[in-house]
Design a protein around this motif. Structure first.
Motif, mmCIF file in Angstrom:
data_model
loop_
_atom_site.group_PDB
_atom_site.id
_atom_site.type_symbol
_atom_site.label_atom_id
_atom_site.label_comp_id
_atom_site.label_asym_id
_atom_site.label_seq_id
_atom_site.Cartn_x
_atom_site.Cartn_y
_atom_site.Cartn_z
ATOM 1 N N ALA A 110 0.837 -1.201 0.000
ATOM 2 C CA ALA A 110 0.000 0.000 0.000
ATOM 3 C C ALA A 110 0.870 1.248 0.000
ATOM 4 N N GLU A 111 1.889 1.222 0.818
ATOM 5 C CA GLU A 111 2.783 2.372 0.880
ATOM 6 C C GLU A 111 3.491 2.594 -0.447
ATOM 7 N N ALA A 112 3.676 1.491 -1.186
ATOM 8 C CA ALA A 112 4.294 1.627 -2.514
ATOM 9 C C ALA A 112 3.258 1.991 -3.574
ATOM 10 N N GLY A 113 2.012 2.201 -3.141
ATOM 11 C CA GLY A 113 0.985 2.653 -4.073
ATOM 12 C C GLY A 113 0.390 1.561 -4.936
ATOM 13 N N LYS A 114 0.601 0.312 -4.543
ATOM 14 C CA LYS A 114 0.073 -0.779 -5.346
ATOM 15 C C LYS A 114 -1.365 -1.126 -4.926
ATOM 16 N N MET A 115 -2.151 -1.518 -5.904
ATOM 17 C CA MET A 115 -3.424 -2.168 -5.594
ATOM 18 C C MET A 115 -3.095 -3.500 -4.923
ATOM 19 N N ILE A 116 -4.048 -3.984 -4.106
ATOM 20 C CA ILE A 116 -3.775 -5.250 -3.412
ATOM 21 C C ILE A 116 -4.975 -6.187 -3.489
ATOM 22 N N LEU A 117 -4.693 -7.415 -3.880
ATOM 23 C CA LEU A 117 -5.678 -8.505 -3.812
ATOM 24 C C LEU A 117 -5.097 -9.516 -2.834
ATOM 25 N N CYS A 118 -5.692 -9.598 -1.648
ATOM 26 C CA CYS A 118 -5.112 -10.393 -0.574
ATOM 27 C C CYS A 118 -5.923 -11.668 -0.336
ATOM 28 N N GLU A 119 -5.215 -12.793 -0.232
ATOM 29 C CA GLU A 119 -5.896 -14.031 0.108
ATOM 30 C C GLU A 119 -6.469 -13.927 1.524
ATOM 31 N N LYS A 120 -7.555 -14.672 1.790
ATOM 32 C CA LYS A 120 -8.180 -14.676 3.105
ATOM 33 C C LYS A 120 -7.487 -15.672 4.020
ATOM 34 N N PRO A 121 -7.603 -15.570 5.339
ATOM 35 C CA PRO A 121 -8.212 -14.442 6.030
ATOM 36 C C PRO A 121 -7.312 -13.210 5.924
ATOM 37 N N LEU A 122 -7.888 -12.051 6.170
ATOM 38 C CA LEU A 122 -7.136 -10.819 5.992
ATOM 39 C C LEU A 122 -5.821 -10.845 6.755
ATOM 40 N N ALA A 123 -5.878 -11.290 8.035
ATOM 41 C CA ALA A 123 -4.704 -11.125 8.891
ATOM 42 C C ALA A 123 -4.734 -12.171 9.986
ATOM 43 N N LEU A 124 -3.762 -12.088 10.887
ATOM 44 C CA LEU A 124 -3.755 -13.015 12.025
ATOM 45 C C LEU A 124 -4.779 -12.615 13.071
ATOM 46 N N ASN A 125 -5.055 -11.328 13.143
ATOM 47 C CA ASN A 125 -5.956 -10.831 14.192
ATOM 48 C C ASN A 125 -6.487 -9.451 13.810
ATOM 49 N N PRO A 126 -7.464 -8.951 14.514
ATOM 50 C CA PRO A 126 -8.070 -7.658 14.154
ATOM 51 C C PRO A 126 -7.088 -6.490 14.222
ATOM 52 N N GLU A 127 -6.164 -6.574 15.135
ATOM 53 C CA GLU A 127 -5.211 -5.460 15.266
ATOM 54 C C GLU A 127 -4.406 -5.323 13.975
ATOM 55 N N GLU A 128 -3.855 -6.425 13.508
ATOM 56 C CA GLU A 128 -3.157 -6.412 12.218
ATOM 57 C C GLU A 128 -4.081 -5.933 11.097
ATOM 58 N N GLY A 129 -5.312 -6.450 11.125
ATOM 59 C CA GLY A 129 -6.272 -6.117 10.083
ATOM 60 C C GLY A 129 -6.563 -4.620 10.058
ATOM 61 N N GLU A 130 -6.689 -4.048 11.218
ATOM 62 C CA GLU A 130 -6.966 -2.614 11.301
ATOM 63 C C GLU A 130 -5.814 -1.817 10.692
ATOM 64 N N ARG A 131 -4.587 -2.236 10.965
ATOM 65 C CA ARG A 131 -3.439 -1.526 10.378
ATOM 66 C C ARG A 131 -3.426 -1.675 8.850
ATOM 67 N N MET A 132 -3.838 -2.841 8.380
ATOM 68 C CA MET A 132 -3.893 -3.047 6.925
ATOM 69 C C MET A 132 -4.958 -2.158 6.281
ATOM 70 N N CYS A 133 -6.101 -2.061 6.939
ATOM 71 C CA CYS A 133 -7.168 -1.187 6.420
ATOM 72 C C CYS A 133 -6.685 0.258 6.374
ATOM 73 N N ALA A 134 -6.074 0.654 7.476
ATOM 74 C CA ALA A 134 -5.585 2.037 7.541
ATOM 75 C C ALA A 134 -4.612 2.307 6.399
ATOM 76 N N ALA A 135 -3.748 1.341 6.140
ATOM 77 C CA ALA A 135 -2.728 1.529 5.097
ATOM 78 C C ALA A 135 -3.341 1.693 3.710
ATOM 79 N N VAL A 136 -4.269 0.808 3.360
ATOM 80 C CA VAL A 136 -4.845 0.917 2.007
ATOM 81 C C VAL A 136 -5.743 2.140 1.889
ATOM 82 N N GLU A 137 -6.409 2.475 2.977
ATOM 83 C CA GLU A 137 -7.284 3.646 2.923
ATOM 84 C C GLU A 137 -6.468 4.929 2.827
ATOM 85 N N LYS A 138 -5.379 4.971 3.571
ATOM 86 C CA LYS A 138 -4.503 6.141 3.489
ATOM 87 C C LYS A 138 -3.912 6.273 2.092
#
Lengths: 379, 379, 379, 379
Positions: free
Chosen positions: B94-122
């Motif tokens: 995300a920081e490199a400006g790439k689109m992302i198609l991520c295999e499920k589950p999103l992350a190991l836990n919600p905390e990681e997931g929240e950081r991932m959401c923040a990154a792509v949204e930013k």
């Protein structure tokens, strides 16, 4: 409650199914005015007949059917003997003024059947033939749907009756218990035993058949006779298929065999109409499959209707339990008893009458003749 | 036709399904304006990656995902690595400006997931998670029916995902090919692997879950690790069930296991509404079962809808063959690629986004926490 | 990797299925030494052919098949045109030394078919006919089981292919898109279109057919031609049934129609042997039903085998996904492409060859002749 | 043949099923030494009781159950009254030395149940509870398979009982015919009515349950009482799910509801063992689904066993018809009568005894308590 005194001739498998019908009908059809009374059962082996009478609570036994027919305390004769004795017994019973409930097929051939019809019609006695599958609720409902026009113009009718019980080469032929393998006693093999059921239902649901082209086969040509221990030629048909035209323009395709490994009594039928189709299968007899072209396109699909309603919408089912709780094979005989008793109250015939069953006999005859001559035959 | 240059990280089972999706989408969705280009595939073992690239026709390979992310000729990063690397890769991409198609589950836990959401949204980059079962046509049609109100008020939602592949005590633990049995790599066992699918579909079809009570089990407590040859404790859940309430007042019941002998990938779901019910099953994914209370009483029954129409009424099916001819598992990925490409054209998000997938992660977390503490947990 | 340059003639429904096969085979069969190259597609309408070429990535187009056949950069000709042009094209292609993959049925009649066989055999070019259902994994497994003797002596073979798409009286006749309703272009109706599939599979699984008795029907006698707007007689068969004997002593029963409301492409087959039986159904093509008499008596029942193994036990399935995840209709063509390419590597014929397909043509001819003359016909 | 004089209390739906059982058992189980005699039926409304007696051929009626219990010509009391009267009647009957056949559930709660057990055990009278589904032949065969070790170690047990008859908001509450909706009369809603069946079968097949976590719901909070016409709070549970652990280490998942549109009496159960799995479904009660891991890999699949053998291999079925011909719901009661009579001959208890049924009551109590307190509860 008026008694209807039953005299049963023959006490094999069909003796049991009919007797069970007589004993249960009034429990579930309280509106009936007649109640069957198990007056007498008749068979040649006195000891075995007595055992059957004891088990099922028949009041008396006979070892000579002619004696039974003469008894004044008998109202109705139920014929459960091998096919080659139906005509003689039925004609005598009619002449004695008895009502007759005859196991299917009606006779060995149309000529016998015609004489039986003439006899009951001349005597004016109530008569019916135990083509019991008409009274599977799902099949009765199929009849309703067709009569209401739900299926529209019919294009195709197909039915088969598949069994596997004679595959083994070691199965003996003929004898007391295995008369169905003996052409002299049975008239034919699967044609009269199994296809006759399919044909009866088809004539009822879809009308008359005009012509047929058939094929029969006897896979195992010789078997050891169980009484004599000697090899003899197998004279019945092990398998029979036929194509036909119905009077209404639809096409029919029928098959029956005792060599279809994995099928015990797989009587299936399917009818395709312009507007809807139905399918049914004896192995899950409480279900009717239904496809309606009137359903929204996206959501069209075959419905599996669990015929267990008790609201009165589905035939017979208001007499039994509650939705979701299925009935079984034996109930078809209970229904036929109930309908026969009702027909007496109303003074109407109970279908299929001997005359109805004669038409099935005629189709069977055309089928056997077509197979023999390898040619299309008119019915 | 605009190219969309894909960089795939990981080339296991999901690497194959996604790649097949990229290669097929434009053949069947001619209206697409973008065409995926298989620019590069990345993995640590250069030889194996090259073999994969040769087989599937990727133009180049990388052995370091950080190098891949830096490449200017890559538009979108597809993450098919074990779960414990999703967050790091996705945030960097995300920081490199790439689109992302991520295999499920999103992350190991919600905390990681929240950081991932923040990154792509930013970063404002297109993002989606491969919860592919949303795009089984029968499941997509279920969504349509619910949204149209065909089911009426929903009372029950039940789903399970049953497998049997880890029953044997001899199955080794962990290692390169078996990271799904390793809690450090996978996060959890069936909860994140299988129930996550069920939860994603449920949230999509039936809305948010408010609270859960769960039970997990590890049937075989120790296994030999395939790399070290030593016995070690099994840390994942072999089975997980939970009850829950949905925000709309309906009740949920979910189960997943890898110890259900006879089931390979039996993902089933059923939804009961006041007016209609639906059922679906991954083992026959081209069928939707449907029961409508609006049908005439006598003829009500579960319909088995063969979702293979090509009139445009059934989602996606106008793209494939003709009625009666089924598609399979892999097509769900083709559909997700097509929808992702369409979302780019239209400048809209492609569901499920990282944010959508985070809600599933939160339910999984509540489930695992409830099971551990033997108590109801709010989501 | 050796290129195999494909020239496709015709770009309708079958043009799509074959092209998809060419594009996917190498992704899933990495052991192949040949890779198909979409060199050219040919059709009379340049604009439409170009659109097809663009969508599917063909390198060039042709509007005259004779020009295509002359091109040196074409290795194999794929014939997807209406049936009445197969012979001319195939013979010319063989003379030009091209391999030929011909859509089924082989020809309009056996005489044409014999000339086609002679041409490819004289030219020594690889040839195959797209009877794709042989390569449904469940059907291929049926072939294995029969060849291994699992079924024992075969008693019965039954198959039908039921559709409902021509029921409406308003459906127009003939014309570009509806050539299947035009006897001049198609040769026959359901016999060549649908029954030919059933016959091809039957010959493959159960050996030669010796004689037949058939019945055909045209339910709607006149239709409006879509090009001319004028009513004209319908010359094709809407429905066709036949009974037959196989060389191995078993009995066959076949039916096909386009008037079976509720069925879209219901190709079913069932084979009853002394030791086991199998059933298969195109609407759920990933399943094989199997009944074994060798199972313990109490536990005998029809098994529904989900043909999705990836251990290599079930034909083709090790190439695809994991157990429980089904493939679909289009995969049969991918398999045929893969097998054709493998046959080139191995220098062996790829079944069904033109010669194999000629036998199906001969059965079709006997069927049509029997129906016309209402008599049994030898094949 | 020894008579066993029956006194039936209550003549609703269960009065019919039991009476039918008494009337049919000896027809089909000729080896029985006892024959039930329909001595008396008891209910508060003399006219309705008389109608029932007339229809079913009871010899006499009573309007006070205490009078019935005192009669010397009564051997066994059959309790078919609402749940809140079971304890009082059963204890009085035991004290009067009568055998007792009590409709399920045993009691309103474990405390009542314990007093009932103490009473019959002190009196030494034969006792059984009508958990009739144990005697569906397919379920009895499941018990055999588990006891023989065919399933191996059990991992999962799941069952549900789904109905839809109370979905309508207009359905009135309570009253004579609808006492099942009245918590005072019924004790609970679906828990005691439906889940009790599932629990009884589970305890029988899979042993004791150690702890449970449950969820209940009352979807429609107020209904108009049919007698008073006034709105009142609904006090029963409309739906109940629970998770549990069995003593043998397996996991259980149970659900019941009257809000599952499309299901009438869908009692399903599935058991997954290490070596084999079984499934059963009340809507097709004559079939048992069976998956064996011992089958050859390529041919593994779920078998649908049509439990209709008459060779003696399948429980009870040698008493009925011939292979392929199914029995139905009512036969479970005939079987229980036959087994009860046999247990008298042999001087053994007839399962489930009051003591067996008490364990089910205890699980129900733990379930209701868990749901109320939102916490795991030990049984």
């Amino acid at each position: 409650m008026k008694p209807l005194n039953i005299g049963l001739i023959g006490y094999g498998f069909m003796g049991r199914t009919h007797t069970n019908g007589y004993k249960r009908a009034n429990d579930f059809f309280p509106e009936l005015e007649y109640r069957p009374v198990l007056k007498a059962v008749c068979g040649r082996n006195a000891q075995k007949v007595q055992e059957f009478a004891d088990q099922w609570q028949y009041e008396s036994i006979e070892t000579d059917w002619k004696a039974l027919i003469k008894r004044d305390d008998i109202d109705a004769i139920d014929i459960c003997t091998p096919n080659n004795s139906h005509a003689e017994i039925a004609i005598a019973a009619a002449e004695a003024g008895k009502m007759i409930l005859c196991e299917k097929p009606l006779a060995l051939n149309p000529e016998e059947g015609e004489r039986m019809c003439a006899a009951v019609e001349k005597a004016g006695v109530a008569n019916t033939v135990w083509y019991n599958y008409r009274r599977v609720p799902a099949v009765t409902m199929a009849k309703q749907l067709i009569d209401e026009g739900v299926l529209g113009k019919i294009y195709h009718y197909r039915a088969n009756f598949l069994q596997d019980w004679t595959i083994s080469e070691d199965l003996p032929q003929g004898g007391a218990a295995l008369w169905r393998l003996d052409a002299a006693a049975a008239g034919s093999g699967v044609t009269g035993d199994l296809l006759a059921h399919c044909i009866d239902t088809a004539l009822w649901l879809n009308g008359s058949i005009t012509d047929v082209s058939a094929m029969t086969e006897t896979f195992i040509k010789e078997r050891v006779h169980q009484d004599t221990g000697e090899k003899q030629a197998v004279t019945i048909d092990d398998a029979c298929s036929f194509m036909c035209h119905f009077d209404n323009g639809s096409l029919g395709l029928f098959e029956s065999t005792r060599y279809a490994r994995g099928h015990k009594a797989l009587y299936t039928l399917e009818i395709n109409g312009a507007d809807a189709s139905i399918r049914w299968d004896l192995h899950d007899l409480h279900r009717l499959e239904f496809f309606s072209n009137a359903d929204e396109g996206r959501l069209r699909g075959w419905r599996s209707i669990h015929v267990s309603d008790h609201s009165g919408d589905q035939p017979y089912m208001d007499k039994w339990w509650v939705p979701g709780l299925q009935i079984g094979y034996e109930h078809t005989f209970v229904h036929q008893v109930a309908d026969f008793l009702k027909s007496l109250q109303e003074g109407k015939p109970c279908n299929p009458t001997f005359r109805d069953a004669l038409e099935t006999q005629e189709v069977c005859e055309a089928v056997l003749s077509s197979a023999k001559e390898r040619a299309w035959k008119n019915v």
